[in-house]
Design a protein around this motif. Structure first.
Motif, PDB file in Angstrom:
ATOM      1  N   TYR A  16      -0.021  -4.030  -1.213  1.00  0.00           N
ATOM      2  CA  TYR A  16      -0.139  -5.116  -2.179  1.00  0.00           C
ATOM      3  C   TYR A  16       0.934  -5.064  -3.259  1.00  0.00           C
ATOM      4  N   ARG A  17       1.758  -4.007  -3.243  1.00  0.00           N
ATOM      5  CA  ARG A  17       2.817  -3.910  -4.254  1.00  0.00           C
ATOM      6  C   ARG A  17       3.852  -2.885  -3.818  1.00  0.00           C
ATOM      7  N   LYS A  45      -4.028  -0.848  -0.526  1.00  0.00           N
ATOM      8  CA  LYS A  45      -5.480  -0.945  -0.599  1.00  0.00           C
ATOM      9  C   LYS A  45      -6.018  -0.433   0.732  1.00  0.00           C
ATOM     10  N   ILE A  86       5.454  -6.023   0.915  1.00  0.00           N
ATOM     11  CA  ILE A  86       4.194  -6.579   0.434  1.00  0.00           C
ATOM     12  C   ILE A  86       3.546  -7.431   1.530  1.00  0.00           C
TER      13      ILE A  86
END
Length: 534
Positions: free
Chosen positions: A122-123, A137, A191
């Protein structure tokens, strides 16, 4: 509810009209936050949706909190209700209640520590002390340090793991499902990518439909800027940076707000001050007809001959096919032609040098020489053959549009429709619901920057608008073609064939005579090229 004089009753009405699945359970009233999940109107919504809760309600008009809690969890998990809490973070009203509600009333997370490990990135961030850090995650299973994990199509070793809790990073030996974790050692992971197992992703990266040019205020920062942008592009693929030169760096953005954020990041994080040129839409080029293009390329000790057919692809994608047997043109040359068509030949259109879209290219003929042909010869011949065909088959300028949804008080519908039509918008649907009307359609990206403020003015604040990336449509203003086109030397992107003894024509100007069939060519007008336009 941070805005002064904001009327919560109007907001409740507007949100309810927008989506009747909204369930209002908390609001600021008389400067105090009131958390009420047992309103009669909201309880009735649950009664209509949930048969089990209906039986409880009929036997007891005041169901206890556990029944309400179970029903809310069940219906929220099914997407049938969306609980709404109206608070104010700046006034510290409702923040704790919101967090308590999430824990008590929304569906519980189901952990699976024993299943196969996989998660979603996610980043991505570059840290001065740690290098490239990938944030994941964990959705299933567990992973420990020094273990191998499948990512970016190959096995990679996890070097270090850090549990992420806000701004706190705690080194750990193993992480489990539900954890947020910072990982060191994973390269080429972006991402939205899955890690752990090759699960197909439905993540769709949407870059901005606007493009801006930026340059450093200090010339000596040019190389630093390129390095900084490489880092930012790795952390956010939607930036889609194009390095034309140190003086012509193009970057995709969503709007002026993102530009201000990028300026701030470059200053605070990399100590580079930059100037952005106001963004313009990402124009594209396409064709309306079908035509063949040919190039004979035979300077001294070189030889290649390519003929292609170009046509429109209504799906908007660029495709390539070959009708030439391998015994007439060897595979290595056909491979070079295909590679050139899919990459370089689609980079610059004949109207304004914009990338091409919705083009079918078919190879219909090719010839080589056993002694003089080199791989690069077919690269040049292919680009020029495609350009020759593009100039003949009605090239058009394509303009990006946003899909919009406007919710407006019906009293101002006429003014809103008038404003939409004046901007070149296409209205596709209107639904009347009580005092509000939903208006849907497509709006040119070029006018989207000022539309929201105009909407506020003409509706007295009684309207809301949502934009999403839409499609490309033919540009309605043909004068833009003339504004963007310029007769300039281009030793590669032209339609010139080279025959023996004509090497001097290699630097001839490209043929832009075909533009006269689309726009009136005024000899007194000094045309502007794409770099000047940006």
């Amino acid at each position: 509810m941070d805005q002064v004089f904001w009327d919560s009753s109007k907001l409740i009405k507007a949100v309810s009209d927008f989506d009747n699945r909204a369930l209002f359970i908390g609001d600021i009233s008389n400067k105090k936050f009131i958390f009420d999940f047992q309103k009669a109107s909201e309880i009735e919504k649950l009664v209509e949706l949930d048969d089990e809760f209906l039986e409880t309600y009929l036997s007891n008009n005041h169901p206890d909190i556990t029944k309400i809690q179970a029903t809310l969890k069940r219906q929220a998990a099914l997407g049938r209700v969306f609980p709404v809490i109206m608070g104010s973070a700046t006034q510290k009203k409702g923040v704790v209640e919101l967090l308590d509600f999430i824990g008590d009333f929304l569906p519980d997370y189901s952990k699976d520590d024993d299943g196969p490990f996989w998660g979603v990135t996610y980043r991505v961030k570059h840290s001065p002390g740690y290098g490239r850090v990938v944030y994941i995650k964990v959705l299933s299973g567990s992973i420990g340090t020094r273990e191998n994990v499948f990512s970016a199509g190959r096995e990679q070793k996890v070097l270090e793991l850090y549990s992420v809790d806000g701004k706190t990073y705690v080194p750990v030996d193993r992480v489990y499902s539900g954890d947020l974790v910072a990982v060191l050692g994973l390269g080429e992971v972006n991402i939205g990518d899955y890690v752990g197992i090759p699960v197909p992703s439905n993540f769709e990266l949407k870059s901005g439909l606007l493009v801006s040019r930026l340059k450093p205020l200090k010339i000596e920062d040019s190389h630093k800027l390129v390095e900084a942008l490489n880092i930012l592009a790795d952390e956010d693929l939607s930036l889609d940076i194009d390095y034309g030169s140190d003086e012509n760096i193009l970057i995709s953005v969503q709007g002026t707000t993102q530009i201000e954020v990028l300026k701030s990041i470059l200053k605070s994080r990399f100590n580079i001050e930059v100037k952005f040129i106001p963004p313009v839409p990402k124009y594209r080029e396409s064709v309306l007809g079908t035509a063949k293009g040919f190039c004979h390329y035979e300077p001294k000790k070189h030889y290649a001959e390519v003929e292609v057919e170009v046509s429109q692809n209504i799906n908007g994608e660029n495709t390539y096919s070959s009708k030439v047997p391998l015994d007439l043109l060897p595979a290595q040359y056909q491979s070079q032609i295909e590679k050139t068509v899919k990459s370089e030949a689609m980079l610059k259109g004949p109207l304004g040098g914009f990338p091409l879209m919705g083009i079918n290219v078919s190879l219909v003929r090719g010839r080589h020489h056993l002694e003089h042909t080199h791989g690069g010869d077919f690269r040049i011949a292919t680009i020029r053959a495609v350009r020759s065909a593009l100039e003949k088959c009605s090239p058009v300028l394509m303009e990006p549009f946003y899909e919009f949804l406007i919710l407006v008080n019906k009293e101002f519908l006429g003014k809103v429709n008038s404003e939409l039509l004046s901007t070149g918008a296409i209205i596709s649907n209107q639904n009347h619901e009580d005092n509000f009307v939903k208006v849907e359609g497509e709006l040119p990206v070029s006018v989207s920057g000022t539309f929201s403020s105009k909407l506020d003015i003409i509706s007295g604040g009684e309207a809301y608008v949502i934009f999403e990336n839409g499609s490309y449509l033919e540009c309605s203003d043909p004068n833009k073609i003339r504004d963007l086109a310029k007769q300039q030397e281009d030793t590669l992107y032209n339609s010139i064939s080279i025959f023996p003894g004509e090497e001097k024509n290699e630097k001839s100007k490209g043929n832009l005579d075909f533009l006269s069939s689309f726009v009136p060519c005024d000899p007194h007008i000094e045309y502007t090229n794409i770099e000047d336009y940006f």
